[in-house]
Design an enzyme around this catalytic site. Structure first.
Site, short mmCIF file in Angstrom:
data_model
loop_
_atom_site.label_atom_id
_atom_site.label_comp_id
_atom_site.label_asym_id
_atom_site.label_seq_id
_atom_site.Cartn_x
_atom_site.Cartn_y
_atom_site.Cartn_z
CD GLU A 267 -3.25 -0.65 0.11
OE1 GLU A 267 -3.23 0.24 -0.66
OE2 GLU A 267 -4.00 -1.87 -0.09
NE ARG A 271 -3.89 2.94 -0.77
CZ ARG A 271 -5.11 2.99 -0.46
NH1 ARG A 271 -5.91 3.95 -0.18
NH2 ARG A 271 -5.63 1.94 -0.13
CG ASP A 400 -5.58 -7.37 -7.76
OD1 ASP A 400 -4.75 -7.55 -7.29
OD2 ASP A 400 -6.79 -6.57 -7.45
CD GLU A 534 -10.59 -1.98 -8.69
OE1 GLU A 534 -11.86 -1.43 -8.02
OE2 GLU A 534 -9.78 -1.59 -7.83
CB THR A 620 -1.99 -1.15 -9.32
OG1 THR A 620 -3.04 -1.81 -9.06
CG2 THR A 620 -1.47 -0.91 -8.06
C1 DMJ Z 1 -6.40 0.54 -5.42
O1 DMJ Z 1 -5.69 0.74 -4.07
C2 DMJ Z 1 -5.49 -0.20 -6.37
O2 DMJ Z 1 -5.96 -0.09 -7.54
C3 DMJ Z 1 -5.11 -1.52 -5.93
O3 DMJ Z 1 -4.51 -2.26 -6.97
C4 DMJ Z 1 -6.50 -2.27 -5.84
N1 DMJ Z 1 -7.61 -1.56 -5.81
C5 DMJ Z 1 -7.45 -0.28 -5.01
C6 DMJ Z 1 -8.92 0.31 -5.10
O4 DMJ Z 1 -9.78 -0.60 -5.26
#
Ligand code: DMJ
Length: 640
Positions: A267, A271, A400, A534, A620
């Site tokens: 995370e 982020r 994912d 998503e 992501t």
């Molecule tokens: C986000 O923090 C990122 O997209 C992560 O890869 C998975 N999904 C959350 C939001 O749904």
């Protein structure tokens, strides 16, 4: 997000100085004192030092040799001292030649030492006699050579990639008034979310829009300001200059990583590292580069495991890591350790420190060596034994973004990282064979695989795959390009259905294709919507690749639903049950709502010249990172 899919809505969702050795960090072999490369300690050659460092070493060494010679010539019986102390050997090996020959051997050694000593002094004198301009020239040409070669040693630093004017961070105005209007509305939503955060939770991680106070999630330990860092690039591309300036000032003055608490490595990476890198690349502001590298360095101890597969959790102060206690026998999670690659490659690029890239390339190596059941990647891998944990495979939570990062690693390398390409397309092939199914009414979905058995459930998180298949279509084997785009369109449609079949027109956390239902959540704990991006992300990619207006239309439906059900007086909130007639709010404005959901919506109604996909990939968390053109590369040698 990987972990989040397992948790109920009430819990937070998981789903140097630049030239610090970099610029002139290593003189290439053949520099001013090239003949002394044998002097390097423990395998590190002198060629790895700066010219000035070589001088200092040379002088120290010369002094040392002079002392030795003093001892040899002025102390009694000095040759014995020399052979007995400096060249000590076990007695059995000491005189196989007999006493006379032993003396001759000692004499030979002395002669060699004297020669080396004289040569070192000669070279030092030569170098010192060179005019300063020539010495400067030597240094410069060494730097240039290093930059041109784009390589260095694991112990060394490279020349950090210089800042390059970003392409497409300001796009044209939308061509048609309708899109212009819709885009303005989305910008207003961003402003509303931001202003409320600023007013009621400034400097904290997230906002509770109903209680109008800060929300803290244990994912970030005591690091603060997730919403600020996650929003930087969205503010920038939307032209919200004052807000961007406030955010930058906060980062300068307050963003602190000296926290004595555990953070989620994944995370914090997607982020904070992603947000800072992206803010640097689009704005050129040095502070973001510096903070990103500082944080990246703090995350490095997470890789101290027997295999180098990182821990999920890390105390950034003590450097002690561990895994989630619930993860299959102490395993690390595929979507977590598999979602560091893009950011870590860029950390090496902007810092000149190859270590970051080495860490993630090692993850790749470990994975390549493992057998994959049916070509599939289980979600759990033990970082000590290097063995898979439970055989649970998912393109949603826990798996994912690993697949996403394989494709994007290839694209971000300007399509040179062939290993990543192969791993991605092989993985998609296995996913198609074993996980992708069609419902009786023709909806394509991606199921989950548990030890060979399919669970006919698809998560909201899995809906990103539509965008991924579309983005990867072009690189697929020639006869498969069309097929990948079709697959992408089918996933987009299924995910849209999952929204359309709810009362609020917002999708549930997971929906099922069994027990007579299709694309509907059947369990109460799967009916929540937490402002996730998503589905909209997939619409954005589908729009870019097809320009089919239905994707804008579907995106606009989502905007209306967000306004109707998620907008509250103090910001935007998630919803506990999207099938209910009246919204019950979870009272969290997730930072990814500003980083991803609103950004992808804004891009959906923008022209394609804003963050063009030929120049940018999105991490992501939707943070744009530039594609690294071959000519600009710092870390080529690591990637190979
Ligand atoms: C986000 O923090 C990122 O997209 C992560 O890869 C998975 N999904 C959350 C939001 O749904």
């Amino acid at each position: 997000m990987p972990v989040g899919s397992l948790l109920p809505f009430s819990v937070s969702p998981l789903g140097s100085g630049s030239a610090a050795g970099g610029g002139s960090g290593g003189l290439a072999p053949g520099g001013g004192v090239s003949g002394l490369s044998w002097l390097g300690p423990a395998g590190r050659k002198l060629s790895g030092f700066r010219l000035t460092e070589k001088f200092v070493l040379l002088l120290v060494f010369s002094g040392f040799i002079t002392l030795c010679f003093g001892a040899i010539f002025f102390l009694p019986d000095s040759p014995k001292l020399l052979s007995g102390v400096f060249f000590q050997q076990p007695p059995a090996q000491r005189s196989p030649l007999g006493p006379g020959l032993q003396d001759e051997e000692d004499g030979g050694r002395l002669a060699r030492i004297r020669e080396e000593h004289e040569r070192a002094l000669r070279e030092a004198k030569d170098t010192l006699n060179r005019p300063p301009e020539l010495i400067k020239g030597d240094i410069q040409s060494d730097k240039d050579r290093l930059r041109a070669q784009g390589r260095g040693t694991a112990a060394g630093r490279l020349t950090p990639r210089p800042f390059k004017e970003p392409i497409g961070v300001v796009g044209k105005e939308p061509g048609d008034p309708d899109s212009q209007q819709k885009r303005d509305k989305i910008k207003e939503m961003m402003k509303f979310a931001w202003d409320n955060y600023k007013q009621n939770a400034w400097g904290l991680n997230e906002l509770k829009p109903i209680q109008k106070q800060g929300h803290s999630s244990n994912l970030f330990g005591n690091i603060q300001g997730a919403t600020i860092v996650d929003s930087l690039d969205t503010l920038f591309i939307m032209g919200m200059k004052d807000e961007f300036k406030d955010a930058k000032e906060w980062v300068e003055k307050n963003l602190d990583f000296n926290v004595n608490a555990e953070v989620s490595v994944f995370e914090v990476n997607i982020r904070f590292v992603g947000g800072l890198l992206s803010a640097y690349y689009i704005s050129g502001e040095e502070i973001f580069r510096r903070k990103a590298v500082e944080l990246g360095e703090k995350l490095l101890p997470a890789f101290n495991t027997p295999t180098g597969i990182p821990w999920a959790l890390l105390n950034m102060k003590s450097g002690i890591g561990r895994n989630w206690p619930w993860a299959s026998g102490g395993s690390s999670i595929l979507a977590e350790f598999g979602t560091l690659h893009l950011e870590f490659i860029h950390l090496s690029e902007v810092s000149g420190n190859p270590l970051f890239a080495e860490k993630v390339m090692n993850i790749r190596k470990v994975l390549s060596r493992l057998d994959k059941p049916q070509g599939l990647y289980p979600n759990y891998l033990n970082p000590s034994s290097g063995q898979w944990g439970q055989h649970h495979v998912s393109v949603g939570g826990l798996g994912d973004s690993f697949y996403e990062y394989l494709l994007k690693a290839w694209l971000m390398s300007d399509k040179t990282d062939e290993d990543a390409k192969k791993l991605y397309y092989d993985a998609v092939q296995a996913i198609e064979t074993h996980l992708i199914r069609k419902s009786s009414n023709g909806l394509t979905y991606i199921a989950e695989w548990k030890g060979g058995l399919l669970e006919h459930k698809m998560g909201h998180l899995t809906c990103f795959a539509g965008g991924m298949f579309a983005l990867g279509a072009d690189g697929a084997p020639t006869d498969k390009t069309g097929h990948h785009i079709e697959l992408a369109a089918e996933i987009a449609r299924t995910c849209h259905e999952s929204y359309d079949r709810t009362t609020m027109k917002l999708g549930p956390e997971a929906f099922r294709f069994d027990g007579g239902v299709e694309a509907i959540a059947t369990r109460q704990n799967e009916k929540y919507y937490i402002l996730r991006p998503e589905v909209i992300e997939t619409y954005m990619y589908m729009w870019r690749f097809t320009h089919d207006p239905k994707y804008r239309q579907w995106g606009w439906e989502a905007v209306q639903a967000l306004e109707k059900y998620c907008r509250v007086e103090g910001g935007y909130s998630g919803i506990k049950d999207v099938y209910a007639t009246h919204p019950s709010h979870d009272d969290v404005q997730q930072s990814f709502y500003l980083a991803e959901t609103l950004k992808y919506l804004y891009l959906l109604f923008s022209e394609d010249d804003l963050l063009p996909l030929e120049h940018w990939i999105f991490n992501t968390e939707a943070h744009p990172l530039p594609i690294i053109q071959k000519a600009d590369r710092t870390i080529e040698s690591i990637e190979k």
